[in-house]
Enzyme design. Structure first.
Site, mmCIF file in Angstrom:
data_model
loop_
_atom_site.group_PDB
_atom_site.id
_atom_site.type_symbol
_atom_site.label_atom_id
_atom_site.label_comp_id
_atom_site.label_asym_id
_atom_site.label_seq_id
_atom_site.Cartn_x
_atom_site.Cartn_y
_atom_site.Cartn_z
ATOM 1 N N LYS A 72 0.816 -1.219 0.000
ATOM 2 C CA LYS A 72 0.000 0.000 0.000
ATOM 3 C C LYS A 72 0.851 1.270 0.000
ATOM 4 C CE LYS A 72 -2.588 0.227 3.567
ATOM 5 N NZ LYS A 72 -1.805 1.084 4.461
ATOM 6 N N THR A 74 3.993 1.509 -0.839
ATOM 7 C CA THR A 74 4.744 1.490 -2.101
ATOM 8 C C THR A 74 3.880 2.039 -3.234
ATOM 9 O OG1 THR A 74 5.963 -0.437 -1.297
ATOM 10 C CG2 THR A 74 6.038 -0.036 -3.669
ATOM 11 N N ARG A 95 2.376 8.441 6.913
ATOM 12 C CA ARG A 95 2.667 8.317 8.348
ATOM 13 C C ARG A 95 4.155 8.063 8.565
ATOM 14 N NH1 ARG A 95 -0.624 3.369 9.850
ATOM 15 N NH2 ARG A 95 0.022 2.858 7.741
ATOM 16 N N LYS A 106 7.368 -6.550 10.718
ATOM 17 C CA LYS A 106 6.866 -5.870 9.532
ATOM 18 C C LYS A 106 7.953 -5.101 8.784
ATOM 19 C CE LYS A 106 2.827 -3.020 8.406
ATOM 20 N NZ LYS A 106 3.345 -1.677 8.145
ATOM 21 N N ALA A 274 -3.452 1.625 12.916
ATOM 22 C CA ALA A 274 -4.848 1.633 12.468
ATOM 23 C C ALA A 274 -5.682 0.537 13.105
ATOM 24 C CB ALA A 274 -4.907 1.509 10.948
ATOM 25 N N PHE A 302 -3.451 -0.324 7.182
ATOM 26 C CA PHE A 302 -4.059 -1.649 7.037
ATOM 27 C C PHE A 302 -5.163 -1.662 5.968
ATOM 28 C CE2 PHE A 302 -2.464 -2.221 11.564
ATOM 29 C CZ PHE A 302 -1.383 -2.979 11.173
ATOM 30 N N PHE A 383 3.044 -8.957 -9.584
ATOM 31 C CA PHE A 383 4.253 -9.753 -9.349
ATOM 32 C C PHE A 383 4.566 -10.543 -10.620
ATOM 33 C CE2 PHE A 383 3.265 -8.648 -5.099
ATOM 34 C CZ PHE A 383 4.359 -8.933 -4.293
ATOM 35 N N TRP A 411 6.910 -1.031 -7.702
ATOM 36 C CA TRP A 411 8.000 -1.614 -6.915
ATOM 37 C C TRP A 411 9.234 -1.811 -7.809
ATOM 38 C CZ3 TRP A 411 10.899 -6.131 -7.030
ATOM 39 C CH2 TRP A 411 11.667 -6.394 -5.878
#
Length: 558
Positions: A72, A74, A95, A106, A274, A302, A383, A411
């Site tokens: 998200k 990214t 954030r 994470k 969140a 999230f 991907f 990405w």
């Protein structure tokens, strides 16, 4: 094929001096407070002085997260770079990362691959010291509270009814439950206590929702720290702590300016979780970003059931903001996990698993489009293992809901991989007008607000409010807090309150164990399931892989 790590990519980037980024964001140098060469704080006076009109606001949210990853942040950064590549004047608001996840499971929260904000190491570690200031203000209030009891307790605070905890920005399960004040009369009043992680502190929520220093001070003063023997709330104002707390936070409240790998101005400021708080960057940073460009891209934490719900029902309600478009990010890998596949099975084409998992994406999309009535696009973070048949399946299913699907390769390709998404977002902003509606009305009873979120947003059949929580609700309504919005504390891993239930379950009940007020932030918190306000580290923490060489160059941060 060997891929470079996020930190290797970030360290290869030739960053531009922060004054150049500020100029690109229409920020006059007189408002710039540099923290080194590549990061700065912006004086909020800029908001009062500027006559620039607000940008179009784009909210990026996601499907329910899985260990397969969604990307998200990214996508948010890559979309901003993509908008800039197609000639738009754009800013991004994000954030700040918490040290807990950085050293835990994470990892950091500065994007990934070729869609990152830099200096990545600074942003993921101490940055400009905002979180330290928030922790200090939180702990000053705790110290003044316990000192008040020690020094005679003229307010009549009941030590068994203290609700305020100390905090530290680290995953440390050892601190969840502690006994303090031991060692005799001179060392405090013995009591059971505990720590939260800094991002779960109400000071963080207050900081992120404050619109000015004056508003910050008023909100801090309303924070409830406990109750008296006769059950009256005790606030930071009662303890005369508000002025000193504001003094600790006045510089932190200034939004931080950094840049993406491609030089797009990025406002990175504040960071409540969140799942236990409202999960959005600061109001100050969002407002500033919107004044400094024609398009502002922001994200909420999230899945859309948590971050987007709170962005729309809490942040937008309090500030009058309305997104012009919403992007729902997903990956085919994650949807196959929602369809029951193990992480090791995700590389092979499996349309049956995708069919079982796609209801999760469709539920989030339907909420944005049909509950909140906002223009929406699905961004599939592609991907190399995703097949054309799998992509076509998602495009077809989303089209049935009247929503376009765009492939994103940010990405691997940075802004170039976000150009198609950028064009669709511009189209939504210019051609499709939303009719923004909240998921519940403020004047409803607390219980009805919780029920509306569970039924409309999660897809549940109802709410089970435990007797203790019912008593808490009655007390809060009696104290005059019934008209506040609700912040649901719920697992991020499921639309339900059970993290093992993937996909889009139906006919489930959400159990509310505990209901409390964050009077400073201005919302009611409803706690469901086993929500931890102090996470723990995993068996192999990310911290084990982080190192520094003799030149001070960091490795292993991701």
């Amino acid at each position: 094929m060997e891929y470079k790590t996020d930190i290797e990519i970030a360290q290869e980037c030739e960053m531009q001096p922060i004054a150049e980024i500020a100029a690109r964001a229409h920020v006059d140098e007189k408002y710039l407070e540099p923290y080194g060469r590549y990061k700065a704080k912006i004086d909020p006076q800029l908001l009062r002085d500027t006559d620039r009109k607000d940008a179009k606001l784009i909210l990026v949210t996601a499907i329910t997260p899985t260990p397969a990853g969604e990307g998200k942040t990214t996508t948010t950064i890559g979309l901003a770079d993509g908008l800039r590549r197609i000639g738009k004047d754009v800013t991004v608001a994000l954030r700040e990362p918490s040290l807990g996840p950085v050293f835990g499971v994470k990892g950091g929260a500065a994007g990934g691959g070729y869609a990152q904000v830099v200096p990545m190491e600074d942003i993921n570690l101490h940055f400009t010291g905002d979180f330290h200031a928030i922790g200090a203000a939180n702990n000053l209030l705790a110290a003044m509270l316990d000192n008040h009891i020690q020094q005679g307790n003229s307010l009549g605070i009941d030590p068994k009814k203290i609700t305020w905890k100390r905090c530290v920005d680290m995953n440390d399960r050892q601190l969840r439950n502690v006994v303090d004040g031991l060692g005799g009369r001179m060392n405090g009043v013995p009591r059971e206590d505990g720590f939260d992680i800094t991002v779960a502190s109400e000071v963080m929520a207050v900081f992120c929702l404050a619109s000015s220093v004056t508003d910050l001070k008023e909100r801090l003063g309303r924070i409830i720290v406990g109750y008296t023997y006769d059950d009256r709330p005790v606030t930071a104002n009662d303890l005369k702590a508000t002025g000193a707390m504001t003094a600790l936070l006045k510089d932190a409240l200034k939004p931080n300016l950094v840049q993406t790998l491609e030089g797009t101005p990025a406002f990175v400021h504040g960071g409540p979780f969140a799942n236990i708080a409202h999960g959005c960057n600061s109001v100050m940073a969002t407002r500033m970003a919107m004044k400094m460009g024609d398009y502002t891209v922001t994200e909420a934490g999230f899945g859309a059931d948590l971050g987007a719900e709170k962005f729309l029902d809490i942040k937008c309600r309090m500030t009058g903001l309305t997104p012009d478009a919403v992007v729902v990010v997903g990956t085919i890998r994650a949807l196959k996990m929602h369809g029951g596949l193990d992480k090791k099975q995700l590389a092979a084409e499996d349309l049956a698993a995708l069919e079982r998992g796609i209801p999760n994406l469709l539920k989030h999309v339907s909420n944005i489009k049909n509950v909140y009535k906002l223009p929406c696009v699905v961004a599939i973070n592609r991907f190399p293992t995703d097949t054309d048949a799998e992509v076509d399946f998602i495009i077809k299913k989303c089209r049935e809901l009247g929503v376009n699907t765009v492939l994103s390769t940010v990405w691997a390709e940075g802004g170039k991989g976000g150009e198609a998404l950028a064009r669709e977002v511009v189209r939504l902003c210019e051609e499709e007008k939303g009719d923004f509606t909240f998921s519940y009305e403020l004047d409803q009873p607390i219980e009805k607000k919780i029920e509306d979120i569970v039924k409309k947003i999660y897809g549940g059949s109802g709410v089970s409010i435990l007797p203790a929580a019912k008593k808490q609700i009655a007390k809060l309504e009696e104290l005059g807090y019934g008209g506040l919005p609700v912040c649901m504390a719920k697992t991020q891993y499921s639309l339900t309150d059970d993290p093992t239930k993937l996909g889009a379950p139906s006919d489930f009940t959400v159990t509310v164990r505990n209901v409390k007020v964050s009077a400073g932030a201005g919302f009611i918190v409803a706690l469901t399931g086993e929500i931890m306000t102090m996470p723990g580290l995993p068996k192999v923490p990310a911290a084990e892989k982080i190192d520094v060489d003799e030149n001070g160059r960091i490795s292993g941060l991701f």
